[in-house]
Design a protein around this motif. Structure first.
Motif, PDB file in Angstrom:
ATOM      1  N   UNK A  90       1.981 -12.896  -1.040  1.00  0.00           N
ATOM      2  CA  UNK A  90       1.550 -11.873  -1.975  1.00  0.00           C
ATOM      3  C   UNK A  90       1.791 -12.412  -3.387  1.00  0.00           C
ATOM      4  N   UNK A  91       0.882 -12.088  -4.260  1.00  0.00           N
ATOM      5  CA  UNK A  91       0.963 -12.585  -5.625  1.00  0.00           C
ATOM      6  C   UNK A  91       2.030 -11.818  -6.406  1.00  0.00           C
ATOM      7  N   UNK A  92       2.430 -12.402  -7.507  1.00  0.00           N
ATOM      8  CA  UNK A  92       3.431 -11.736  -8.374  1.00  0.00           C
ATOM      9  C   UNK A  92       2.905 -10.398  -8.878  1.00  0.00           C
ATOM     10  N   UNK A  93       1.627 -10.332  -9.238  1.00  0.00           N
ATOM     11  CA  UNK A  93       1.050  -9.073  -9.714  1.00  0.00           C
ATOM     12  C   UNK A  93       1.084  -7.998  -8.631  1.00  0.00           C
ATOM     13  N   UNK A  94       0.782  -8.391  -7.390  1.00  0.00           N
ATOM     14  CA  UNK A  94       0.823  -7.427  -6.287  1.00  0.00           C
ATOM     15  C   UNK A  94       2.256  -6.972  -6.022  1.00  0.00           C
ATOM     16  N   UNK A  95       3.197  -7.902  -6.121  1.00  0.00           N
ATOM     17  CA  UNK A  95       4.603  -7.550  -5.929  1.00  0.00           C
ATOM     18  C   UNK A  95       5.057  -6.564  -7.010  1.00  0.00           C
ATOM     19  N   UNK A  96       4.692  -6.828  -8.246  1.00  0.00           N
ATOM     20  CA  UNK A  96       5.074  -5.931  -9.337  1.00  0.00           C
ATOM     21  C   UNK A  96       4.442  -4.560  -9.178  1.00  0.00           C
ATOM     22  N   UNK A 118       1.623   1.759   2.620  1.00  0.00           N
ATOM     23  CA  UNK A 118       0.376   2.380   2.138  1.00  0.00           C
ATOM     24  C   UNK A 118      -0.632   1.302   1.727  1.00  0.00           C
ATOM     25  N   UNK A 119      -0.164   0.283   1.051  1.00  0.00           N
ATOM     26  CA  UNK A 119      -1.041  -0.785   0.566  1.00  0.00           C
ATOM     27  C   UNK A 119      -1.555  -1.672   1.693  1.00  0.00           C
ATOM     28  N   UNK A 120      -0.659  -2.076   2.609  1.00  0.00           N
ATOM     29  CA  UNK A 120      -1.005  -3.069   3.617  1.00  0.00           C
ATOM     30  C   UNK A 120      -1.263  -2.504   5.011  1.00  0.00           C
ATOM     31  N   UNK A 121      -1.077  -1.195   5.164  1.00  0.00           N
ATOM     32  CA  UNK A 121      -1.342  -0.529   6.463  1.00  0.00           C
ATOM     33  C   UNK A 121      -0.593  -1.202   7.607  1.00  0.00           C
ATOM     34  N   UNK A 122       0.630  -1.640   7.339  1.00  0.00           N
ATOM     35  CA  UNK A 122       1.475  -2.290   8.343  1.00  0.00           C
ATOM     36  C   UNK A 122       2.606  -1.340   8.722  1.00  0.00           C
ATOM     37  N   UNK A 123       2.709  -0.970   9.997  1.00  0.00           N
ATOM     38  CA  UNK A 123       3.806  -0.092  10.403  1.00  0.00           C
ATOM     39  C   UNK A 123       5.139  -0.849  10.426  1.00  0.00           C
ATOM     40  N   UNK A 124       6.198  -0.144  10.073  1.00  0.00           N
ATOM     41  CA  UNK A 124       7.541  -0.722  10.067  1.00  0.00           C
ATOM     42  C   UNK A 124       8.512   0.258  10.716  1.00  0.00           C
ATOM     43  N   UNK A 125       9.643  -0.265  11.144  1.00  0.00           N
ATOM     44  CA  UNK A 125      10.747   0.577  11.580  1.00  0.00           C
ATOM     45  C   UNK A 125      11.874   0.384  10.587  1.00  0.00           C
ATOM     46  N   UNK A 126      12.424   1.496  10.129  1.00  0.00           N
ATOM     47  CA  UNK A 126      13.530   1.497   9.185  1.00  0.00           C
ATOM     48  C   UNK A 126      14.762   2.040   9.895  1.00  0.00           C
ATOM     49  N   UNK A 127      15.774   1.185  10.045  1.00  0.00           N
ATOM     50  CA  UNK A 127      17.043   1.589  10.646  1.00  0.00           C
ATOM     51  C   UNK A 127      17.983   1.968   9.508  1.00  0.00           C
ATOM     52  N   UNK A 128      18.514   3.177   9.585  1.00  0.00           N
ATOM     53  CA  UNK A 128      19.313   3.742   8.501  1.00  0.00           C
ATOM     54  C   UNK A 128      20.736   3.971   9.008  1.00  0.00           C
ATOM     55  N   UNK A 129      21.713   3.439   8.304  1.00  0.00           N
ATOM     56  CA  UNK A 129      23.104   3.473   8.738  1.00  0.00           C
ATOM     57  C   UNK A 129      23.725   4.880   8.694  1.00  0.00           C
ATOM     58  N   UNK A 130      23.293   5.714   7.779  1.00  0.00           N
ATOM     59  CA  UNK A 130      23.909   7.025   7.552  1.00  0.00           C
ATOM     60  C   UNK A 130      23.025   8.145   8.094  1.00  0.00           C
ATOM     61  N   UNK A 137       6.398  10.326   3.366  1.00  0.00           N
ATOM     62  CA  UNK A 137       4.999  10.717   3.148  1.00  0.00           C
ATOM     63  C   UNK A 137       4.034   9.943   4.041  1.00  0.00           C
ATOM     64  N   UNK A 138       4.567   9.225   5.042  1.00  0.00           N
ATOM     65  CA  UNK A 138       3.696   8.395   5.872  1.00  0.00           C
ATOM     66  C   UNK A 138       4.202   8.345   7.307  1.00  0.00           C
ATOM     67  N   UNK A 139       3.279   8.197   8.212  1.00  0.00           N
ATOM     68  CA  UNK A 139       3.643   8.016   9.625  1.00  0.00           C
ATOM     69  C   UNK A 139       3.807   6.526   9.965  1.00  0.00           C
ATOM     70  N   UNK A 140       3.584   5.654   8.997  1.00  0.00           N
ATOM     71  CA  UNK A 140       3.692   4.216   9.236  1.00  0.00           C
ATOM     72  C   UNK A 140       5.130   3.702   9.183  1.00  0.00           C
ATOM     73  N   UNK A 141       6.075   4.582   8.802  1.00  0.00           N
ATOM     74  CA  UNK A 141       7.484   4.207   8.794  1.00  0.00           C
ATOM     75  C   UNK A 141       8.191   5.005   9.873  1.00  0.00           C
ATOM     76  N   UNK A 142       8.671   4.308  10.879  1.00  0.00           N
ATOM     77  CA  UNK A 142       9.448   4.914  11.953  1.00  0.00           C
ATOM     78  C   UNK A 142      10.913   4.862  11.517  1.00  0.00           C
ATOM     79  N   UNK A 143      11.516   6.007  11.243  1.00  0.00           N
ATOM     80  CA  UNK A 143      12.875   6.083  10.700  1.00  0.00           C
ATOM     81  C   UNK A 143      13.851   6.403  11.823  1.00  0.00           C
ATOM     82  N   UNK A 144      14.852   5.531  11.994  1.00  0.00           N
ATOM     83  CA  UNK A 144      15.813   5.679  13.091  1.00  0.00           C
ATOM     84  C   UNK A 144      17.232   5.552  12.542  1.00  0.00           C
TER      85      UNK A 144
END
Length: 142
Positions: free
Chosen positions: A1-7, A31-43, A55-62
């Motif tokens: 990914x380019x620096x502009x896209x990262x910013x 939202x930008x890349x339409x890639x699903x992820x899983x986020x593991x949260x310690x607390x 605001x998205x179903x693309x993040x699976x929060x566990x």
């Protein structure tokens, strides 16, 4: 990914959840890349806050205690000072693989590949939680 896209991702993340800039950036990424992820949260409390405000179903929060014991590759939130940074600051690194007791990481700050013991990585995760009072996170691409 380019620096502009990262910013742009970083800027868009600012408009996200005020309680977690990191989560805002993650939402901007999926939202930008339409890639699903899983986020593991310690607390557990923070897990519920993110579930309520996502605001998205693309993040699976566990809710799951954070450690170095996740299938690689993954992204982990930790205290950069423990890994040699000058100041205590929350920082994401990519754990590419684990060989024996050694974590092979890619550090997006300087683009370098580095090696740290599991013990040092665990210390950096614990410091994020106990010293900086940030919730440790692990992100995996689905």
């Amino acid at each position: 990914i380019t620096r502009d896209k990262e910013l742009k991702l970083l800027f868009d993340g600012l408009a996200g959840l005020k309680d977690s800039y990191a989560f805002g950036v993650l939402e901007a990424f999926v939202k930008t890349y339409k890639k699903p992820v899983t986020l593991y949260v310690d607390n557990k409390y923070f897990t519920n806050l993110l579930l309520k405000n996502s605001k998205t179903s693309l993040i699976n929060i566990i809710h799951k205690p954070t450690s170095v014991e996740f299938p690689t590759p993954y992204i982990v939130y930790l205290d950069s000072q423990v890994l040699g940074g000058y100041t205590h600051a929350p920082h994401f690194v990519i754990v590419e693989k684990i060989v024996g007791e050694t974590c092979h990481i890619s550090d997006p700050w300087d683009g370098k590949r580095k090696r740290y013991s599991k013990e040092k990585m665990t210390e950096a995760i614990k410091s994020l939680k106990s010293y900086l009072k940030y919730c440790p996170l692990v992100i995996t691409l689905d």
